[in-house]
Design an enzyme around this catalytic site. Structure first.
Site, PDB file in Angstrom:
ATOM      1  N   GLY A 359      13.682  10.232  19.304  1.00  0.00           N
ATOM      2  CA  GLY A 359      14.628   9.423  20.111  1.00  0.00           C
ATOM      3  C   GLY A 359      13.736   8.690  21.693  1.00  0.00           C
ATOM      4  O   GLY A 359      12.619   9.755  22.087  1.00  0.00           O
ATOM      5  N   PRO A 360      13.705   8.208  22.224  1.00  0.00           N
ATOM      6  CA  PRO A 360      13.285   7.401  23.242  1.00  0.00           C
ATOM      7  C   PRO A 360      12.979   8.626  24.172  1.00  0.00           C
ATOM      8  O   PRO A 360      13.654   9.384  24.817  1.00  0.00           O
ATOM      9  CB  PRO A 360      13.862   6.083  23.471  1.00  0.00           C
ATOM     10  CG  PRO A 360      14.773   6.349  23.424  1.00  0.00           C
ATOM     11  CD  PRO A 360      15.244   7.405  21.733  1.00  0.00           C
ATOM     12  N   PRO A 361      11.517   8.570  25.120  1.00  0.00           N
ATOM     13  CA  PRO A 361      11.650   9.315  26.569  1.00  0.00           C
ATOM     14  C   PRO A 361      12.816   9.419  27.466  1.00  0.00           C
ATOM     15  O   PRO A 361      13.724   7.986  27.751  1.00  0.00           O
ATOM     16  CB  PRO A 361      10.501   9.159  26.967  1.00  0.00           C
ATOM     17  CG  PRO A 361       9.490   7.695  26.387  1.00  0.00           C
ATOM     18  CD  PRO A 361      11.813   7.073  25.527  1.00  0.00           C
ATOM     19  N   GLY A 362      13.368  10.588  28.038  1.00  0.00           N
ATOM     20  CA  GLY A 362      14.520  10.490  28.796  1.00  0.00           C
ATOM     21  C   GLY A 362      15.863  10.664  28.540  1.00  0.00           C
ATOM     22  O   GLY A 362      16.697  10.448  29.249  1.00  0.00           O
ATOM     23  N   VAL A 363      15.725  10.506  27.260  1.00  0.00           N
ATOM     24  CA  VAL A 363      17.298  11.395  26.643  1.00  0.00           C
ATOM     25  C   VAL A 363      17.796  12.837  26.604  1.00  0.00           C
ATOM     26  O   VAL A 363      18.915  12.390  26.849  1.00  0.00           O
ATOM     27  CB  VAL A 363      17.846  10.661  25.347  1.00  0.00           C
ATOM     28  CG1 VAL A 363      17.274   8.957  25.451  1.00  0.00           C
ATOM     29  CG2 VAL A 363      16.752  11.111  24.212  1.00  0.00           C
ATOM     30  N   GLY A 364      17.319  13.653  27.038  1.00  0.00           N
ATOM     31  CA  GLY A 364      17.308  14.992  26.849  1.00  0.00           C
ATOM     32  C   GLY A 364      16.943  15.639  25.695  1.00  0.00           C
ATOM     33  O   GLY A 364      18.125  16.172  26.317  1.00  0.00           O
ATOM     34  N   LYS A 365      16.061  15.528  25.228  1.00  0.00           N
ATOM     35  CA  LYS A 365      15.459  16.499  24.063  1.00  0.00           C
ATOM     36  C   LYS A 365      15.548  18.249  24.537  1.00  0.00           C
ATOM     37  O   LYS A 365      15.774  18.455  24.453  1.00  0.00           O
ATOM     38  CB  LYS A 365      14.502  15.844  23.535  1.00  0.00           C
ATOM     39  CG  LYS A 365      15.125  13.983  22.714  1.00  0.00           C
ATOM     40  CD  LYS A 365      13.958  13.322  22.045  1.00  0.00           C
ATOM     41  CE  LYS A 365      12.413  13.212  22.375  1.00  0.00           C
ATOM     42  NZ  LYS A 365      12.670  12.548  23.519  1.00  0.00           N
ATOM     43  N   THR A 366      14.612  17.311  25.552  1.00  0.00           N
ATOM     44  CA  THR A 366      14.090  18.988  26.235  1.00  0.00           C
ATOM     45  C   THR A 366      15.637  19.307  26.401  1.00  0.00           C
ATOM     46  O   THR A 366      15.567  21.081  26.358  1.00  0.00           O
ATOM     47  CB  THR A 366      12.897  18.731  26.981  1.00  0.00           C
ATOM     48  OG1 THR A 366      11.540  17.824  26.569  1.00  0.00           O
ATOM     49  CG2 THR A 366      12.313  19.919  27.267  1.00  0.00           C
ATOM     50  N   SER A 682      12.768  -7.514  11.988  1.00  0.00           N
ATOM     51  CA  SER A 682      13.922  -7.434  13.008  1.00  0.00           C
ATOM     52  C   SER A 682      13.726  -8.808  13.122  1.00  0.00           C
ATOM     53  O   SER A 682      14.890  -9.107  13.351  1.00  0.00           O
ATOM     54  CB  SER A 682      14.234  -6.546  13.735  1.00  0.00           C
ATOM     55  OG  SER A 682      13.939  -5.061  13.338  1.00  0.00           O
ATOM     56  N   LYS A 725      19.357  -1.368  19.343  1.00  0.00           N
ATOM     57  CA  LYS A 725      19.871  -2.789  19.236  1.00  0.00           C
ATOM     58  C   LYS A 725      21.046  -2.916  20.249  1.00  0.00           C
ATOM     59  O   LYS A 725      21.020  -3.818  21.173  1.00  0.00           O
ATOM     60  CB  LYS A 725      19.061  -2.950  18.122  1.00  0.00           C
ATOM     61  CG  LYS A 725      17.657  -3.157  17.409  1.00  0.00           C
ATOM     62  CD  LYS A 725      17.464  -3.317  16.134  1.00  0.00           C
ATOM     63  CE  LYS A 725      16.325  -3.021  15.660  1.00  0.00           C
ATOM     64  NZ  LYS A 725      16.257  -3.604  14.222  1.00  0.00           N
TER      65      LYS A 725
END
EC number: 3.4.21.53
Length: 777
Positions: A359-366, A682, A725
């Site tokens: 997922g994109p940065p800052g979505v809480g993966k870590t 797209s 999107k």
């Protein structure tokens, strides 16, 4: 005293014998071996005549065929006392030095050297100065004999009884082991006084060297004695300790290692290997360099948790509560973790899953990986793979290398202290490779559930079981991750948050965290939900919440300053004063067009930082049929534009467009924000819609956005990243989204709150797109 020029000189013609590395002085008797042809002939001539020969030394002993410039011109006239022929043509002669002489000129060079010499008679006059020099020289010689121990003491008695100054100097110099150059200086000193002075100087220098030699020898001997003494004492100490039943330091160390190995509960083969290394250490000298390497290796083996595990918290309700505490939303991920716990409770033994959060940065993966560890009550360890290029980072170095260490997987297990931690491999898409190997290939063994039960680190050299480790990997995008590696992982997409989710995350997590970090209490900063919504809409545009957290931190900093500087009890942030805290808004909320226009269509694109809204503009002007594409488009986007243009040409009559428009008009397709690279399949239907609008002069509906690829026949093909999107369209205030019919399944991933506010039109053909996107002509 007579001057050198007054000394008696006798001129003679004699054969010359060149000497190598030897000087013969007057009164000196010595054996010489003669082998060179010229020299042999000179001796033969001498024996026929009166047995008198002139001896002079070569300047370089290595010269086999010396010329007249290669021989010192000052030498000694000598008498051949004996001659003995040896096997091989060599002659041994016994000569006695008679007097100094100097070559006046070379008369013959062949078959031997014949020279004319001036012979000097020796002076015998002893002045007080010469007497003093003689005494000084005798004293120095006595000291030299004592120090050197190379000359028999009887020689000193012979020297002391000499009264002739010249003869004294010659006899002393003949006993000294000096360089040829120094002896030649003495030989060339015709005057006795000069000879004594030179010899005093040389002896003084030689004695200095002897003194230094003596000091060095003494130091070495002391060191050797000390080492021998220490060895003897150690052996005595060992014997005493053996009698008393005690152990020495080294034995105690190896015994301690053996006890630790027994206690460590290692696998049998690892234990045998460790004990073998202890035996090697026991036999090794204490100061051996390799003993340090063995100790380090044993310490690593002992530090690894071979059988130590933590108990999983198998209370699913408790785990669910922990996950909900730490994270709002992310239902799919939480569901997967709870499924894993349920199976663990039933099956007991289950291989650790390998999850990949994309997922994109800052979505809480870590932070999600940390929450999983907390929910399971497992130890947590994180390893960043960003920029890792060396295979040894994963597998370790072999022990033969200087400074070798285990790889970061084994280091992480040691750091965790248990063999079943939650192990986060962060940024797996940022790995690279170079001449030092491919770390992604080394990771295959780590992340393959069929192989990682016997992971082999080059340093440890024993298999370590990683099957109980719960590996979690994170990535922003999947395309850089090698396919074989991806095949070992279960991919879970974390698309990004809706506006409502961001509001809840800010209220529940971000604001309390920032208040605590800035030393503020809950009541000191008031911020309504509408203010948070305005920050989300006008100050951030992102899939995650990282920038949102930064903006909240900026408000907290300014609030802290007001409380300290102006003694305010509380600071209230409202929609009206938000600009005082954060400045002018960075973004315009709802980037959908304000009114319907001709030649413009709104598309949806996927980027690594989440979804984005893309405006496609088309202008038609009189020209010669040129198609211009601008906006830093990639190859795929350019192909989409060509396909859209060809489709519109094929449908010209149906769309009521001049069939020859491609000859009469130039068409310019532009995607704004030209500095940002754009690529991907797209935007095909978006470009076709904008072209149709420009050529038919029908306006496009401003509330409609679309995504999908187009074929030359007008079919609409499915695309990826639908959730991202749609969320981007929702952020931009779009009400209607046109999607390919084959993407219907992707709508299930979209949050219900977003779905309820938007209309989704599923299409199979371009005709359906134009019917919905364009106003009636």
């Amino acid at each position: 005293m007579t001057d050198q020029s007054d000394a008696a000189k006798v001129t003679k013609t004699l054969p010359l014998l060149p000497l190598r590395g030897i000087l013969v002085f007057p009164y000196m008797v010595i054996h010489l071996d003669v082998g060179r042809e010229k020299s042999v002939k000179a001796i033969e001539e001498t024996m026929v005549q009166d047995r008198i020969i002139f001896l002079a030394t070569q300047k370089e002993a290595q010269t086999d065929e010396p010329g007249e410039n290669d021989i010192y011109h000052t030498g000694t006239v000598a008498e051949v006392k004996q001659l003995l022929k040896l096997p091989g043509g060599t002659i041994r002669i016994l000569v006695e030095g008679l007097a100094r002489a100097k070559v006046v000129k070379f008369l013959e060079h062949e078959p031997y050297f014949k020279v004319e010499i001036e012979e000097y008679a020796e002076q015998h006059e002893v002045t007080p100065e010469i007497e003093a020099l003689m005494r000084s020289l005798v004293n120095q010689f006595e000291q030299y004999v004592k120090m050197s121990k190379r000359i028999p003491p009887e020689t000193v008695i012979t020297v002391v009884n000499l009264e002739d100054p010249g003869r004294l100097a010659d006899i002393i110099v003949s006993h000294l082991a000096l360089k040829t150059e120094d002896k030649q200086r003495v030989l060339e000193a015709i005057e006795a006084k000069k000879r004594l002075e030179i010899l005093c100087e040389i002896l003084a220098k030689e004695m200095e060297i002897l003194e230094l030699e003596r000091k060095i020898n003494l130091r070495v001997r002391k060191q050797m004695e000390k080492t021998q003494k220490e060895y003897y004492l150690r052996e005595q100490l060992k014997a005493i300790q053996k009698e008393l039943g005690e152990k020495d330091e080294k034995t105690a160390e190896t015994e301690e290692y053996r006890a630790k190995i027994k206690k460590a509960r290692m696998p049998k083969e690892v234990e045998e290997k460790a004990l073998k290394e202890v035996e090697r250490l026991d036999k090794m000298p204490p100061m051996a360099a390799e003993s340090g390497v063995i100790r380090t290796y044993l310490d690593w083996l002992l530090a690894l948790p071979w059988r130590k595990t933590t108990r999983d918290r198998l209370d699913i309700n408790q785990a669910e509560m922990v996950l909900n505490e730490d994270h709002y939303g992310l239902d799919k991920v939480k569901e997967r973790i709870l499924e894993y716990l349920a199976i663990r409770k039933l099956a007991k033994k289950l291989k650790g899953p390998i999850l990949c959060f994309v997922g994109p940065p800052g979505v809480g993966k870590t932070s999600l990986a940390k929450s999983i560890a907390r929910a399971l009550e497992r130890n947590f360890v994180r390893m960043s793979l960003g920029g890792v290029r060396d295979e040894a980072e994963i597998r370790g170095h072999r022990r033969t290398y200087v400074g070798a260490m285990p790889g970061r997987i084994i280091q992480g297990i040691k750091q965790a202290g248990s063999r079943n931690p939650v192990f986060l491999l962060d940024e797996i898409d940022k790995m690279s490779m170079d001449f030092r190997g491919d770390p992604s290939a080394a990771l295959l063994e780590v992340l393959d559930p069929e192989q990682n039960n016997s992971f082999s680190d080059h340093y440890i050299e024993s298999p370590f079981d990683l099957s109980d480790v719960m590996f979690i990997t994170t990535a922003n995008a999947l395309h850089p991750v090698p396919r074989p590696l991806l095949d070992r992982m279960e991919v879970i997409y974390i698309s990004g948050y809706t506006e409502e989710e961001k509001v809840q995350i800010a209220r529940r997590h971000l604001i309390p965290k920032q208040l605590k970090e800035h030393g503020l209490k809950a009541g000191q900063l008031q911020m309504s939900e509408n203010v948070i919504r305005k920050i989300i809409r006008e100050y951030t545009r992102e899939a995650g919440v990282r920038n949102l957290e930064r903006e909240i931190a900026a408000i907290c900093r300014k609030a802290a300053r007001q409380i300290v500087q102006k003694n305010q009890k509380r600071v209230k942030v409202s929609i009206q004063n938000l600009e005082q805290f954060l400045g002018i808004p960075s973004y315009r909320f709802g980037v959908a067009e304000k009114e319907d226009e001709v030649g413009i269509a709104t598309g949806l694109a996927w980027t690594e930082t989440g979804g984005d809204v893309l405006a496609v503009e088309v202008t038609v002007m009189k020209g010669t049929g040129k198609l211009t594409l601008t906006g830093k488009l990639g190859d795929v986007m350019k192909e989409s534009a060509q396909a859209a243009f060809s489709y519109i040409r094929s449908k010209a009559s149906e769309l009521k467009i001049d069939p020859d428009f491609y000859d009469k008009y130039d068409t310019h397709i532009h995607v704004p924000e030209g500095a940002i690279p754009k690529d991907g399949p797209s935007a095909g239907i978006t470009m076709a819609t904008a072209l149709a609008s420009a050529l038919t002069q029908r306006k496009t509906r401003r509330e409609v956005a679309m995504t999908g690829e187009i074929t030359l026949r007008g079919r609409v093909l499915p695309v990826g990243g639908i959730k991202e999107k749609v969320l981007a369209a929702h952020r931009a205030g779009i009400k209607v989204v046109i999607l390919p019919k084959d993407n219907k399944k992707d709508l299930e991933e979209i949050p219900q709150k977003v779905k309820s506010k938007m209309e989704f039109v599923l299409v199979e053909h371009m005709d359906e797109v134009l019917a919905r996107a364009l106003q009636e002509g």
